[in-house]
Design an enzyme around this catalytic site. Sequence first.
Site, PDB file in Angstrom:
ATOM      1  N   CYS A 191       4.271 -11.291  -1.425  1.00 52.74           N
ATOM      2  CA  CYS A 191       3.740 -10.308  -1.480  1.00 52.74           C
ATOM      3  C   CYS A 191       5.147  -9.428  -1.640  1.00 52.74           C
ATOM      4  O   CYS A 191       5.321  -8.300  -2.159  1.00 52.74           O
ATOM      5  CB  CYS A 191       2.297  -9.533  -0.361  1.00 52.74           C
ATOM      6  N   CYS A 242      -5.134 -11.329   2.456  1.00 53.27           N
ATOM      7  CA  CYS A 242      -6.189 -10.162   1.962  1.00 53.27           C
ATOM      8  C   CYS A 242      -6.908 -10.826   1.109  1.00 53.27           C
ATOM      9  O   CYS A 242      -8.369 -10.135   1.253  1.00 53.27           O
ATOM     10  CB  CYS A 242      -5.545  -9.395   1.971  1.00 53.27           C
ATOM     11  N   GLY A 250      -3.454   0.925   8.811  1.00 50.11           N
ATOM     12  CA  GLY A 250      -2.939   0.001   9.814  1.00 50.11           C
ATOM     13  C   GLY A 250      -2.188   0.071  10.587  1.00 50.11           C
ATOM     14  O   GLY A 250      -1.489   1.794  10.242  1.00 50.11           O
TER      15      GLY A 250
END
Length: 359
Positions: free
Chosen positions: A103, A199, A12
């Site tokens: 995460c 995700c 990104g």
Amino acid sequence: MEQKALIAMSGGVDSSVAAYLTKAAGYRCIGATMRLFDNELLGQEQESSCCSLSDVEDARSVAFRLGMPYYVLNFREEFTEKVIEKFARAYEQGATPNPCIDCNRYLKFEALLARAQVLGCQWVVTGHYARIVEENRQLLLKKAVDRAKDQSYFLYTLTREQLRHIRFPLGELSKEQVREIAAQQGFLNARKRDSQDICFVPDGDYLAFLERYRGKSSRSGDFLDQSGRKIGTHRGAAGYTLGQRKGLGVALGQPVYVCGKDMVRNTVTLGPDEALYRRTLVAGDWNWLAIEPPREPLRCAAKTRSRQAEQPGWLSSAPDGRARFTFDEPQRAITPGQAVVLYEGDTVLGGGTIESTQD
């Protein structure tokens, strides 16, 4: 001594600009993309979410343009154990977990930091919008300058030791400035859309994901009103979240919301919006970042959603390690499994996982 940094690159624009700024600041940089899961194994098309081939190629392109070594690191096993399995187990128990926090906690700032040290890097750099500031000889986690993009809520599990090895180059910038830098540098992802979904569940259908992941269908059950009367049938209690209105498939002539779940009985209780408000929560698994566990009631602010403005109240800790936060005003849909994060101004004091609520 040469400063060496491992840049977490998702493909990104944010992580790409973080890499550029770190390289421009004179650091010797290594780019790395964490391979967390196989989309095919989760019943998704390969290009549907992060960890796709196109994301890896976008990150590799930026690293090449910056003259940085670049690696794809395999963290599938750690991600499955620490994030996906925990996510599935929490939903099955009736909670609503936040896998992005896990995460960050277990992958980006535990596993990746350990890998950075093996590679001789003193720093891990990410594209998060947050700041690490030293005040009175203490490193503090603070909100980003761009409040609309601030991600400090998702980072409350960072430890004081980890703060000494992390850099957030975007903390002082706006999203518009980041995109402009990317465009000036000719990055192909300068206008790439930000990822908004979990995700590994990009379609937002948590129940379908659980069925694929566990390999079994969910049991349908009863929708109940607040008096306990059956008013419909649901697909499986695990697939509903507190405060949910859309996708219920129940027409009662007035708006109704998920107000409670009973995982043993496999029921989902629906009710009006006013039934969702609570003043007090109890949370566990606390991480104290800027303060020690308070011995006396502490006046501060807290929020239970990333995009919620923090609200004032009182924090009281308990001997068993849990803590209770009582808001001045009732808050909507305080949800077990989500995080409560404490603030004093811009500074993150700490946070924990919501276990229960009280009126």
